[in-house]
Design an enzyme around this catalytic site. Structure first.
Site, PDB file in Angstrom:
ATOM      1  N   GLY A  10       4.726   5.022  -6.696  1.00  0.00           N
ATOM      2  CA  GLY A  10       3.751   4.110  -7.311  1.00  0.00           C
ATOM      3  C   GLY A  10       2.869   4.881  -8.285  1.00  0.00           C
ATOM      4  O   GLY A  10       1.689   4.574  -8.456  1.00  0.00           O
ATOM      5  N   ALA A  11       3.476   5.879  -8.951  1.00  0.00           N
ATOM      6  CA  ALA A  11       2.678   6.808  -9.767  1.00  0.00           C
ATOM      7  C   ALA A  11       2.148   6.199 -11.054  1.00  0.00           C
ATOM      8  O   ALA A  11       1.302   6.808 -11.711  1.00  0.00           O
ATOM      9  CB  ALA A  11       3.509   8.041 -10.082  1.00  0.00           C
ATOM     10  N   THR A  12       2.648   5.021 -11.443  1.00  0.00           N
ATOM     11  CA  THR A  12       2.105   4.398 -12.659  1.00  0.00           C
ATOM     12  C   THR A  12       1.090   3.313 -12.286  1.00  0.00           C
ATOM     13  O   THR A  12       0.568   2.619 -13.149  1.00  0.00           O
ATOM     14  CB  THR A  12       3.235   3.755 -13.497  1.00  0.00           C
ATOM     15  OG1 THR A  12       3.973   2.884 -12.625  1.00  0.00           O
ATOM     16  CG2 THR A  12       4.162   4.807 -14.084  1.00  0.00           C
ATOM     17  N   ASP A  14      -2.332   1.431 -10.358  1.00  0.00           N
ATOM     18  CA  ASP A  14      -3.776   1.531 -10.529  1.00  0.00           C
ATOM     19  C   ASP A  14      -4.381   2.720  -9.768  1.00  0.00           C
ATOM     20  O   ASP A  14      -5.142   3.508 -10.330  1.00  0.00           O
ATOM     21  CB  ASP A  14      -4.343   0.201 -10.000  1.00  0.00           C
ATOM     22  CG  ASP A  14      -5.784   0.034 -10.355  1.00  0.00           C
ATOM     23  OD1 ASP A  14      -6.069  -0.059 -11.557  1.00  0.00           O
ATOM     24  OD2 ASP A  14      -6.609   0.033  -9.422  1.00  0.00           O
ATOM     25  N   LEU A  15      -4.017   2.856  -8.508  1.00  0.00           N
ATOM     26  CA  LEU A  15      -4.632   3.920  -7.701  1.00  0.00           C
ATOM     27  C   LEU A  15      -4.226   5.304  -8.213  1.00  0.00           C
ATOM     28  O   LEU A  15      -5.055   6.213  -8.316  1.00  0.00           O
ATOM     29  CB  LEU A  15      -4.215   3.769  -6.228  1.00  0.00           C
ATOM     30  CG  LEU A  15      -4.842   4.819  -5.330  1.00  0.00           C
ATOM     31  CD1 LEU A  15      -6.302   4.483  -5.052  1.00  0.00           C
ATOM     32  CD2 LEU A  15      -4.084   4.967  -4.025  1.00  0.00           C
ATOM     33  N   ALA A  16      -2.949   5.436  -8.562  1.00  0.00           N
ATOM     34  CA  ALA A  16      -2.485   6.752  -9.021  1.00  0.00           C
ATOM     35  C   ALA A  16      -3.203   7.146 -10.304  1.00  0.00           C
ATOM     36  O   ALA A  16      -3.655   8.276 -10.453  1.00  0.00           O
ATOM     37  CB  ALA A  16      -0.979   6.732  -9.221  1.00  0.00           C
ATOM     38  N   ASP A  80      13.997   3.063  -8.181  1.00  0.00           N
ATOM     39  CA  ASP A  80      13.917   1.722  -7.616  1.00  0.00           C
ATOM     40  C   ASP A  80      13.653   1.901  -6.117  1.00  0.00           C
ATOM     41  O   ASP A  80      14.430   2.559  -5.413  1.00  0.00           O
ATOM     42  CB  ASP A  80      15.253   0.998  -7.862  1.00  0.00           C
ATOM     43  CG  ASP A  80      15.180  -0.453  -7.427  1.00  0.00           C
ATOM     44  OD1 ASP A  80      14.513  -0.739  -6.412  1.00  0.00           O
ATOM     45  OD2 ASP A  80      15.795  -1.301  -8.099  1.00  0.00           O
ATOM     46  N   GLU A 211     -19.797  -5.445  -5.067  1.00  0.00           N
ATOM     47  CA  GLU A 211     -19.276  -4.843  -6.302  1.00  0.00           C
ATOM     48  C   GLU A 211     -19.587  -5.730  -7.489  1.00  0.00           C
ATOM     49  O   GLU A 211     -19.480  -6.962  -7.380  1.00  0.00           O
ATOM     50  CB  GLU A 211     -17.766  -4.674  -6.193  1.00  0.00           C
ATOM     51  CG  GLU A 211     -17.358  -3.723  -5.096  1.00  0.00           C
ATOM     52  CD  GLU A 211     -15.849  -3.517  -5.062  1.00  0.00           C
ATOM     53  OE1 GLU A 211     -15.377  -2.565  -5.683  1.00  0.00           O
ATOM     54  OE2 GLU A 211     -15.167  -4.339  -4.422  1.00  0.00           O
ATOM     55  N   HIS A 235     -12.330  -0.406   5.163  1.00  0.00           N
ATOM     56  CA  HIS A 235     -13.555   0.362   4.881  1.00  0.00           C
ATOM     57  C   HIS A 235     -14.739  -0.096   5.741  1.00  0.00           C
ATOM     58  O   HIS A 235     -15.446   0.713   6.345  1.00  0.00           O
ATOM     59  CB  HIS A 235     -13.970   0.217   3.408  1.00  0.00           C
ATOM     60  CG  HIS A 235     -12.881   0.516   2.420  1.00  0.00           C
ATOM     61  ND1 HIS A 235     -11.921   1.454   2.659  1.00  0.00           N
ATOM     62  CD2 HIS A 235     -12.616   0.015   1.183  1.00  0.00           C
ATOM     63  CE1 HIS A 235     -11.099   1.507   1.614  1.00  0.00           C
ATOM     64  NE2 HIS A 235     -11.506   0.645   0.715  1.00  0.00           N
TER      65      HIS A 235
HETATM   66  C1  BG6 Z   1     -10.445  -0.362  -2.467  1.00  0.00           C
HETATM   67  C2  BG6 Z   1     -10.261  -1.843  -2.725  1.00  0.00           C
HETATM   68  O1  BG6 Z   1      -9.822   0.017  -1.273  1.00  0.00           O
HETATM   69  O2  BG6 Z   1     -11.839  -0.077  -2.376  1.00  0.00           O
HETATM   70  C3  BG6 Z   1     -10.989  -2.234  -3.994  1.00  0.00           C
HETATM   71  O3  BG6 Z   1      -8.887  -2.137  -2.836  1.00  0.00           O
HETATM   72  C4  BG6 Z   1     -12.443  -1.821  -3.931  1.00  0.00           C
HETATM   73  O4  BG6 Z   1     -10.869  -3.635  -4.232  1.00  0.00           O
HETATM   74  C5  BG6 Z   1     -12.559  -0.356  -3.556  1.00  0.00           C
HETATM   75  O5  BG6 Z   1     -12.997  -2.041  -5.205  1.00  0.00           O
HETATM   76  C6  BG6 Z   1     -14.009   0.029  -3.304  1.00  0.00           C
HETATM   77  O6  BG6 Z   1     -14.056   1.428  -3.163  1.00  0.00           O
HETATM   78  P1  BG6 Z   1     -15.288   2.249  -3.714  1.00  0.00           P
HETATM   79  O7  BG6 Z   1     -15.001   3.654  -3.317  1.00  0.00           O
HETATM   80  O8  BG6 Z   1     -15.320   2.049  -5.208  1.00  0.00           O
HETATM   81  O9  BG6 Z   1     -16.494   1.656  -3.052  1.00  0.00           O
END
Ligand code: BG6
Length: 459
Positions: A10-12, A14-16, A80, A211, A235
């Site tokens: 999943g290197a392309t 959002d998180l990567a 793939d 947020e 979280h």
């Molecule tokens: C991620 C969620 O795990 O945590 C996001 O998928 C969210 O939707 C993010 O914005 C919040 O993390 P942080 O570190 O920016 O508070």
């Protein structure tokens, strides 16, 4: 971190590009990555250069010379997720790179992919021998782990067929935020907290993750999750667990995990409401009549001796007026002996996580010069004010801890099971969904919810 290979699935994504690759660059810049080769893989037909170009946009103050040196260790392979031959090719390339760079054989495979792929990816990594049952082969699952109790259990049963628990890491990046790892330290290293940390002295606890960002192009993912699955299940409940857990025998990995897991078993959902920001259903990737919540407020109880009767309020939302993540612990009032100024403000301990990380204690004190009036004052330790330059980002810490094989950063499966139980129970209650305007602090009903429960949202 030396002589190893990291493979990112999943290197392309959002998180990567926002977190994983920028964090690896920062570690390289700090000279903490020595001869560590990174292989990115994804469905996309891109080059390593193109993958890195996207990641570079998310790094402030890049040192171009260091960036070029870093890039020499980064490769990309199109793959793939369901084709076993692609995994066989990947394993061959990884073995060649290990020879070329004279690596030790240590492999770390990071799944930054949707959880519905976790089982297939695990199976194909095992069958291709990309990851083997060896202590120095680790396999990392980014949250969310499943999308309810049943799917999480299916994934876990699947991956346990291939690997030992000691190789498996289930990541929640909140656990590696500097101030979050400080919660247990502060709580258990100061005698003034523990005697008060119970239902005799605490009135309520609020955990807020607000947020101002909306869903930022992640409609396809978010619409299947919503606020409760996206951040409450992981979280926010991990924060609750750290605040509410019993004293661990030692402040180290397994003892902390044991106590976090234990307290989550006793959480009961009492009340709640949901919200959705106006215009959400028109976002790309979102179903036109979507009922997915972008905001949630919950009242929970921890049904054990320490917390019986103390409500825990969790509140989170997207597209709100400000980014604010914090925990506030409101203590019970003392009997007011003042002639004027009663009732007094309660003492509140705030643990700020974002945008400022701090501990702040709200106290009552005498107003200057006037003999019988009170005012409030704060005693504050602001971590981010003084130490932010020295504080690593949470994904830098994740990689460092993964290399140290530190287990406390990994969420144990029983913690995940309990938190899915809580979220599943909350959905089963069919809380009402209210629409709110973007850039506000949520629907008016959120305030009514607070009034109904005779609390004030502290944050
Ligand atoms: C991620 C969620 O795990 O945590 C996001 O998928 C969210 O939707 C993010 O914005 C919040 O993390 P942080 O570190 O920016 O508070």
């Amino acid at each position: 971190m030396n002589d190893s290979i990291i493979v990112i699935f999943g290197a392309t994504g959002d998180l990567a590009k926002r977190k994983l690759l920028p964090s690896l660059y920062r570690l390289f810049f700090k000279k903490k990555l020595n001869n560590v080769v990174i292989v990115g893989t994804a469905f996309d037909d891109v080059s390593a250069f193109e993958m890195l170009r996207e990641a570079k946009k998310n790094i402030k103050d890049v040192d171009n010379e260091m960036w070029n040196d870093f890039s020499a260790y980064v490769y990309y392979q199109k793959l793939d997720f369901e084709k076993s031959n692609d995994f066989i090719d990947l394993e061959k390339n990884v073995a060649l790179l290990e020879k070329k760079h004279d690596l030790s054989g240590r492999r770390l495979v990071y799944f930054s992919a949707p959880p519905n792929y976790f089982c297939t990816l695990t199976k194909l990594c095992a069958k291709s021998k990309l990851v083997q049952k060896k202590e120095f082969h680790s396999i990392v699952y980014e949250k969310p782990f499943g999308n309810d109790f049943v799917s999480a259990r299916e994934i876990n049963t699947c991956i346990k067929n291939y690997f030992n628990e000691s190789q498996i890491y289930r990541i929640d990046h909140y656990l590696t935020k500097e101030i979050v790892s400080n919660i247990a330290m502060v709580r258990f290293s100061n005698i003034i907290f523990e005697p008060l940390w119970n239902n005799r002295f605490i009135d309520n606890i609020q955990i807020v993750l607000n947020e101002n960002a909306c869903i930022e192009g992640r409609g396809n993912y978010y619409d299947n999750y919503g606020a409760m699955r996206d951040v409450v299940q992981n979280h926010m409940l991990e924060l609750l667990a750290l605040i509410a857990m019993e004293t661990p025998e030692k402040l180290t990995g397994e003892f902390i995990r044991e106590n976090r897991a234990e307290v989550l078993r006793y959480v009961r959902v009492a009340d709640g409401l949901l919200g959705q920001y106006q215009g959400y259903a028109q976002e790309k990737g979102v179903k036109k009549k979507s009922k997915t919540e972008t905001l949630a407020a919950l009242q929970l109880y921890v049904e054990n001796e320490r917390w019986s009767g103390v409500p825990f309020y969790l509140r989170t939302g997207k597209c709100l007026d400000a980014k604010k993540t914090a925990i506030s612990i409101t203590f019970k009032n003392v009997e007011c002996l003042m002639a004027k100024g009663c009732p007094m403000d309660p003492n509140i301990l705030t643990i700020g996580i974002d945008p400022q990380s701090l501990f702040s204690l709200h106290l009552n004190a005498k107003k200057a010069g006037v003999s019988d009036e009170l005012t409030t004052m704060n005693m504050e330790y602001c971590h981010s004010c003084d130490l932010s330059a020295l504080t690593p980002g949470s994904y830098e810490t994740i990689f460092e801890e993964l290399f140290r094989q530190e287990k406390s950063i990994s969420v144990r499966f029983d913690e995940i099971e309990s938190s899915w139980n809580i979220v599943d129970a909350a959905y089963a209650k069919n809380f009402p969904l209210y629409i709110y305007k973007k850039g506000t602090n949520g629907p008016d009903e959120c305030q009514n919810f607070a009034k109904k429960h005779k609390i004030r949202w502290v944050l």
